[in-house]
Design a protein around this motif. Structure first.
Motif, PDB file in Angstrom:
ATOM      1  N   LEU A 198      47.054  32.317  50.836  1.00 33.00           N
ATOM      2  CA  LEU A 198      46.969  33.784  51.156  1.00 33.00           C
ATOM      3  C   LEU A 198      46.470  34.422  50.191  1.00 33.00           C
ATOM      4  O   LEU A 198      45.495  35.316  50.497  1.00 33.00           O
ATOM      5  CB  LEU A 198      48.491  34.248  51.763  1.00 33.00           C
ATOM      6  CG  LEU A 198      48.539  35.547  52.331  1.00 33.00           C
ATOM      7  CD1 LEU A 198      47.399  35.807  53.395  1.00 33.00           C
ATOM      8  CD2 LEU A 198      49.977  35.907  52.613  1.00 33.00           C
ATOM      9  N   ARG A 199      46.929  34.378  48.867  1.00 30.94           N
ATOM     10  CA  ARG A 199      46.437  35.190  47.919  1.00 30.94           C
ATOM     11  C   ARG A 199      44.943  35.142  47.629  1.00 30.94           C
ATOM     12  O   ARG A 199      44.126  35.953  47.265  1.00 30.94           O
ATOM     13  CB  ARG A 199      47.213  34.899  46.682  1.00 30.94           C
ATOM     14  CG  ARG A 199      48.462  35.587  46.277  1.00 30.94           C
ATOM     15  CD  ARG A 199      49.303  35.255  45.049  1.00 30.94           C
ATOM     16  NE  ARG A 199      49.288  34.114  44.728  1.00 30.94           N
ATOM     17  CZ  ARG A 199      50.260  33.330  45.102  1.00 30.94           C
ATOM     18  NH1 ARG A 199      51.458  33.829  45.762  1.00 30.94           N
ATOM     19  NH2 ARG A 199      50.659  31.954  44.733  1.00 30.94           N
ATOM     20  N   GLY A 204      39.329  40.462  47.908  1.00 33.93           N
ATOM     21  CA  GLY A 204      38.318  41.537  48.442  1.00 33.93           C
ATOM     22  C   GLY A 204      38.697  41.916  49.586  1.00 33.93           C
ATOM     23  O   GLY A 204      37.863  42.658  50.193  1.00 33.93           O
ATOM     24  N   ARG A 205      39.898  41.891  50.334  1.00 36.81           N
ATOM     25  CA  ARG A 205      40.126  42.436  51.561  1.00 36.81           C
ATOM     26  C   ARG A 205      41.216  43.528  51.383  1.00 36.81           C
ATOM     27  O   ARG A 205      42.542  43.425  51.313  1.00 36.81           O
ATOM     28  CB  ARG A 205      40.573  41.419  52.483  1.00 36.81           C
ATOM     29  CG  ARG A 205      39.977  40.170  52.697  1.00 36.81           C
ATOM     30  CD  ARG A 205      40.573  39.168  53.651  1.00 36.81           C
ATOM     31  NE  ARG A 205      39.819  37.816  53.849  1.00 36.81           N
ATOM     32  CZ  ARG A 205      39.013  37.576  54.517  1.00 36.81           C
ATOM     33  NH1 ARG A 205      38.604  38.322  55.634  1.00 36.81           N
ATOM     34  NH2 ARG A 205      38.446  36.440  54.601  1.00 36.81           N
TER      35      ARG A 205
END
Length: 225
Positions: A198-199, A204-205
């Protein structure tokens, strides 16, 4: 004035099927629903099965195949962990259609636009923003504006053993559909693996880290955490 609690059978109707210990927590009467004793491995890699009694809304739900039954039971426990209201929860692990009013209206709206075509269904969809707040900071109550409004539900997934590629693909597909994601896993080891993924996915999101989280569901089969 105290908040009115849902009738115990409303919980059973919402989840479709649940472990007996959870039915007792909700106060489901002993003679209500359909019951069955099963032996299930609590996770796909468990060497031993556990014996548990399950309580279902109908015979069909207690007769689910072992893998589907385990997923449905764990999804019911995920709702309990969240303390989500039954009228603001749609269990798609058990049913093919949404039962909540908001869920049906939202699905029709997106369906007309073709936005749900090809999108994998999560195990559940939740609209209960107050239940979400302790888990997803984006939905915390604001002193000036109060509780945020959900235009789309949060997806809830109970991930027993999806591949990294499948996990990544689901997140990509859900990005333009759901307000956030709660990803439940059965163990700390699995949480570390998915959390690491997940990281990387969040890089960039901007602004997604407060609405996309991984949590350990714990001992869903007996509630002894």
């Amino acid at each position: 004035m105290a908040e009115e609690r849902p009738h115990p059978l409303v919980h059973l109707a919402c989840d479709g099927v649940m472990p007996r210990w959870l039915a007792e927590v909700y106060g489901v009467p002993r003679g209500a629903g359909h019951r069955r004793v099963v032996h299930l491995p609590p996770t796909p890699w468990s060497r031993r099965a556990v014996r548990l009694e399950v309580v279902g809304w109908s015979r069909g739900e207690v007769a689910l195949a072992p893998k589907a039954l385990r997923h449905a039971l764990a999804t019911a426990v995920a709702r309990y962990r969240l303390r989500a209201r039954p009228d603001l929860w749609d269990s798609l692990a058990v049913r093919s259609s949404r039962r909540s009013l908001r869920g049906r209206e939202w699905a029709r709206w997106l369906g007309r636009e073709g936005r749900l075509k090809g999108v994998p269904r999560p195990d559940a969809e939740v609209w209960d923003v107050e239940a979400l707040a302790p888990f997803l900071p984006r939905f915390t109550k604001r002193p000036d504006t109060g509780w945020p409004h959900l235009y789309s539900p949060v997806a809830v997934e109970v991930d027993m053993r999806l591949s990294p590629e499948a996990v990544w693909a689901r997140w990509e597909a859900w990005l333009s559909v759901y307000s956030g994601v709660l990803w439940f896993v059965p163990s700390e080891e699995r949480a570390r693996a998915v959390g690491s993924l997940l990281r990387r996915w969040l890089e960039g999101r901007e602004g997604l880290s407060d609405a996309w989280r991984v949590y350990v569901i714990g001992r869903w089969w007996d509630g002894q955490d």
